[in-house]
Design a protein around this motif. Sequence first.
Motif, PDB file in Angstrom:
ATOM      1  N   TRP A  80       0.850  -1.198   0.000  1.00 40.35           N
ATOM      2  CA  TRP A  80       0.000   0.000   0.000  1.00 40.35           C
ATOM      3  C   TRP A  80       0.884   1.245   0.000  1.00 40.35           C
ATOM      4  CZ3 TRP A  80      -3.890  -0.932   4.645  1.00 40.35           C
ATOM      5  CH2 TRP A  80      -4.561  -2.127   4.447  1.00 40.35           C
ATOM      6  N   ILE A  81       1.909   1.196   0.852  1.00 40.10           N
ATOM      7  CA  ILE A  81       2.780   2.370   0.992  1.00 40.10           C
ATOM      8  C   ILE A  81       3.492   2.639  -0.343  1.00 40.10           C
ATOM      9  CG2 ILE A  81       4.704   3.390   2.341  1.00 40.10           C
ATOM     10  CD1 ILE A  81       2.170   2.495   4.022  1.00 40.10           C
ATOM     11  N   ASN A  82       3.956   1.570  -0.972  1.00 37.54           N
ATOM     12  CA  ASN A  82       4.658   1.752  -2.250  1.00 37.54           C
ATOM     13  C   ASN A  82       3.737   2.279  -3.340  1.00 37.54           C
ATOM     14  OD1 ASN A  82       6.982   0.770  -1.119  1.00 37.54           O
ATOM     15  ND2 ASN A  82       6.611  -1.340  -1.758  1.00 37.54           N
ATOM     16  N   LEU A  83       2.445   1.951  -3.252  1.00 36.81           N
ATOM     17  CA  LEU A  83       1.522   2.294  -4.338  1.00 36.81           C
ATOM     18  C   LEU A  83       0.767   3.601  -4.094  1.00 36.81           C
ATOM     19  CD1 LEU A  83       0.060  -1.308  -4.805  1.00 36.81           C
ATOM     20  CD2 LEU A  83       1.357  -0.077  -6.551  1.00 36.81           C
ATOM     21  N   GLN A  84       0.744   4.082  -2.839  1.00 36.79           N
ATOM     22  CA  GLN A  84      -0.195   5.173  -2.547  1.00 36.79           C
ATOM     23  C   GLN A  84       0.085   6.465  -3.313  1.00 36.79           C
ATOM     24  OE1 GLN A  84      -0.657   6.823   1.411  1.00 36.79           O
ATOM     25  NE2 GLN A  84       1.529   6.836   1.815  1.00 36.79           N
ATOM     26  N   LEU A 128      -5.023  -0.342  15.020  1.00 34.64           N
ATOM     27  CA  LEU A 128      -4.800  -0.600  13.592  1.00 34.64           C
ATOM     28  C   LEU A 128      -4.693   0.712  12.818  1.00 34.64           C
ATOM     29  CD1 LEU A 128      -4.434  -2.657  11.343  1.00 34.64           C
ATOM     30  CD2 LEU A 128      -6.919  -2.891  11.176  1.00 34.64           C
ATOM     31  N   LEU A 129      -5.519   1.672  13.199  1.00 33.84           N
ATOM     32  CA  LEU A 129      -5.425   2.980  12.542  1.00 33.84           C
ATOM     33  C   LEU A 129      -4.025   3.570  12.771  1.00 33.84           C
ATOM     34  CD1 LEU A 129      -6.560   5.528  11.133  1.00 33.84           C
ATOM     35  CD2 LEU A 129      -7.404   6.263  13.379  1.00 33.84           C
ATOM     36  N   ALA A 130      -3.572   3.519  14.024  1.00 35.86           N
ATOM     37  CA  ALA A 130      -2.242   4.060  14.342  1.00 35.86           C
ATOM     38  C   ALA A 130      -1.160   3.288  13.584  1.00 35.86           C
ATOM     39  CB  ALA A 130      -1.995   3.999  15.848  1.00 35.86           C
ATOM     40  N   LEU A 131      -1.382   2.004  13.400  1.00 33.67           N
ATOM     41  CA  LEU A 131      -0.403   1.200  12.654  1.00 33.67           C
ATOM     42  C   LEU A 131      -0.374   1.622  11.184  1.00 33.67           C
ATOM     43  CD1 LEU A 131       1.645  -1.190  12.806  1.00 33.67           C
ATOM     44  CD2 LEU A 131      -0.225  -2.659  12.045  1.00 33.67           C
ATOM     45  N   TYR A 132      -1.557   1.791  10.584  1.00 34.26           N
ATOM     46  CA  TYR A 132      -1.611   2.251   9.189  1.00 34.26           C
ATOM     47  C   TYR A 132      -0.741   3.514   9.040  1.00 34.26           C
ATOM     48  CZ  TYR A 132      -5.816  -0.478   7.620  1.00 34.26           C
ATOM     49  OH  TYR A 132      -6.711  -1.453   7.238  1.00 34.26           O
ATOM     50  N   LEU A 133      -0.991   4.467   9.944  1.00 33.10           N
ATOM     51  CA  LEU A 133      -0.309   5.760   9.821  1.00 33.10           C
ATOM     52  C   LEU A 133       1.184   5.605  10.103  1.00 33.10           C
ATOM     53  CD1 LEU A 133      -2.940   8.070  11.593  1.00 33.10           C
ATOM     54  CD2 LEU A 133      -2.839   7.410   9.188  1.00 33.10           C
ATOM     55  N   ALA A 134       1.511   4.795  11.127  1.00 29.19           N
ATOM     56  CA  ALA A 134       2.914   4.610  11.499  1.00 29.19           C
ATOM     57  C   ALA A 134       3.700   3.937  10.368  1.00 29.19           C
ATOM     58  CB  ALA A 134       3.008   3.772  12.769  1.00 29.19           C
ATOM     59  N   CYS A 135       3.019   3.099   9.595  1.00 27.22           N
ATOM     60  CA  CYS A 135       3.705   2.411   8.493  1.00 27.22           C
ATOM     61  C   CYS A 135       3.929   3.352   7.308  1.00 27.22           C
ATOM     62  CB  CYS A 135       2.890   1.205   8.030  1.00 27.22           C
ATOM     63  SG  CYS A 135       2.945  -0.168   9.172  1.00 27.22           S
ATOM     64  N   GLY A 136       3.244   4.467   7.309  1.00 25.53           N
ATOM     65  CA  GLY A 136       3.492   5.440   6.230  1.00 25.53           C
ATOM     66  C   GLY A 136       2.286   5.819   5.398  1.00 25.53           C
ATOM     67  N   ILE A 137       1.101   5.392   5.790  1.00 23.99           N
ATOM     68  CA  ILE A 137      -0.082   5.861   5.053  1.00 23.99           C
ATOM     69  C   ILE A 137      -0.314   7.312   5.441  1.00 23.99           C
ATOM     70  CG2 ILE A 137      -2.592   5.634   4.886  1.00 23.99           C
ATOM     71  CD1 ILE A 137      -2.113   2.610   5.094  1.00 23.99           C
ATOM     72  N   ASP A 138      -0.440   8.143   4.432  1.00 24.05           N
ATOM     73  CA  ASP A 138      -0.565   9.575   4.665  1.00 24.05           C
ATOM     74  C   ASP A 138      -2.030   9.979   4.479  1.00 24.05           C
ATOM     75  OD1 ASP A 138      -0.602  12.288   4.562  1.00 24.05           O
ATOM     76  OD2 ASP A 138       1.062  12.501   3.140  1.00 24.05           O
ATOM     77  N   PRO A 139      -2.705  10.358   5.576  1.00 27.80           N
ATOM     78  CA  PRO A 139      -4.138  10.665   5.461  1.00 27.80           C
ATOM     79  C   PRO A 139      -4.419  11.926   4.632  1.00 27.80           C
ATOM     80  CG  PRO A 139      -3.357  11.107   7.681  1.00 27.80           C
ATOM     81  CD  PRO A 139      -2.206  10.491   6.950  1.00 27.80           C
ATOM     82  N   ASN A 140      -3.393  12.717   4.366  1.00 29.27           N
ATOM     83  CA  ASN A 140      -3.601  13.882   3.501  1.00 29.27           C
ATOM     84  C   ASN A 140      -3.575  13.488   2.037  1.00 29.27           C
ATOM     85  OD1 ASN A 140      -3.748  15.785   5.617  1.00 29.27           O
ATOM     86  ND2 ASN A 140      -1.521  15.571   5.863  1.00 29.27           N
ATOM     87  N   LEU A 141      -2.958  12.355   1.782  1.00 34.34           N
ATOM     88  CA  LEU A 141      -2.798  11.874   0.407  1.00 34.34           C
ATOM     89  C   LEU A 141      -3.861  10.829   0.090  1.00 34.34           C
ATOM     90  CD1 LEU A 141      -0.418  12.466  -1.513  1.00 34.34           C
ATOM     91  CD2 LEU A 141       0.627  10.335  -0.748  1.00 34.34           C
TER      92      LEU A 141
END
Length: 343
Positions: free
Chosen positions: A40-44, A75-88
Amino acid sequence: MATVNENSERDTAGKKVLFSGIQPSGIITIGNYVGAIKNWINLQLDYDSIFCIVNLHAITVKLEPAALRLNTLELLALYLACGIDPNLSTVFLQSHVSAHAELAWILNTVAYVGELNRMTQYKDKAKKHADNINMGLMDYPVLMASDILLYKTDLVPVGADQKQHLELARDLALRFNTRYSDTFVVPNAYIPKVGAKVMSLQDAKIKMSKSDENENAYISMTDSPDVIRRKFKRAVTDSDSSIRFLKEKPEISNLLSIYSAFGGVTVKEAEHEFEDIGYGEFKSRLADAVIAVLEPIQNKQKQLLSDKAYLNQVLKEGAQKANYRAQKMLSKVYRKVGFVQKS
Ligand code: TYM
């Protein structure tokens, strides 16, 4: 997979839509990370990405309400900590967007009991939860199809265990389109070449799973460095000593795949690196590679969990963005099936 994507929607930057999700049903393993989150992080950046925490799916097995609440924020905190950017990207909770359940009902009318009954994961779960074979467990893949089809999704990055569910989502999209005219985009699965199925550290014949009763079978995303080292040390291997990716060496092949995913090298490069090295040293370097990725994620996750206001804000904004898009699709579907519009 071939695709019929006339309905495909691109955002203003011309990006195609990506959708994926994880159940907040407890421990998240490095299998979930390698099979899903890492990609996900690589593709976002390249996709208009939507990441969901699928809590409606999670209650198809018995789960304490308090635990579900806690798992969701973790899980939400994990998503963000792994690099999912909620602004993107759009990050949201499935229960905050009621269109998921509503579209699932419509899709139920084009899904056949026979095909749901044949789903491998349903059969496995029914065996495992024999005292609770509820309708939700069987209908689970239809809800998953609803998640995906609501957003005109082109790409769904998942592990190999979700392939059959993805095929069903494609079938339901095509079946609905045929019956009611072109409506849904037919989605494609994105399954990584390495790490699509991270196997148990205790039995390379079965998938690494958060629900495994033996803790040594999996590495949790929140395991401490000591625990990670201990679990790799205890990982089952063969009695031969060569570190090669071979069919007849499933345990070592699994460890090599994990090393490749965490160490940022190909399996071939990893084989080369460990040519003259024993299992003990290999396992120790493998643990180092995994810890080097997990430690910063764990620190970030802890920090994020101490700011509940921020996490709630992310969910609020994510729900607004997702709701807007989902409602548009749901209205279209309601029109197509002949529901009189609300005035
Ligand atoms: P879930 O919550 O079981 O797993 C989340 C993701 O992790 C992948 N995965 C693995 N990949 C490699 N090796 C493993 N050992 C491993 N274990 C799990 C899964 O393939 C998945 O990608 N039905 C889904 C959640 C879902 C969903 C969706 C996914 C609901 N709606 C819409 C995509 C799109 C599930 O139960 O995943």
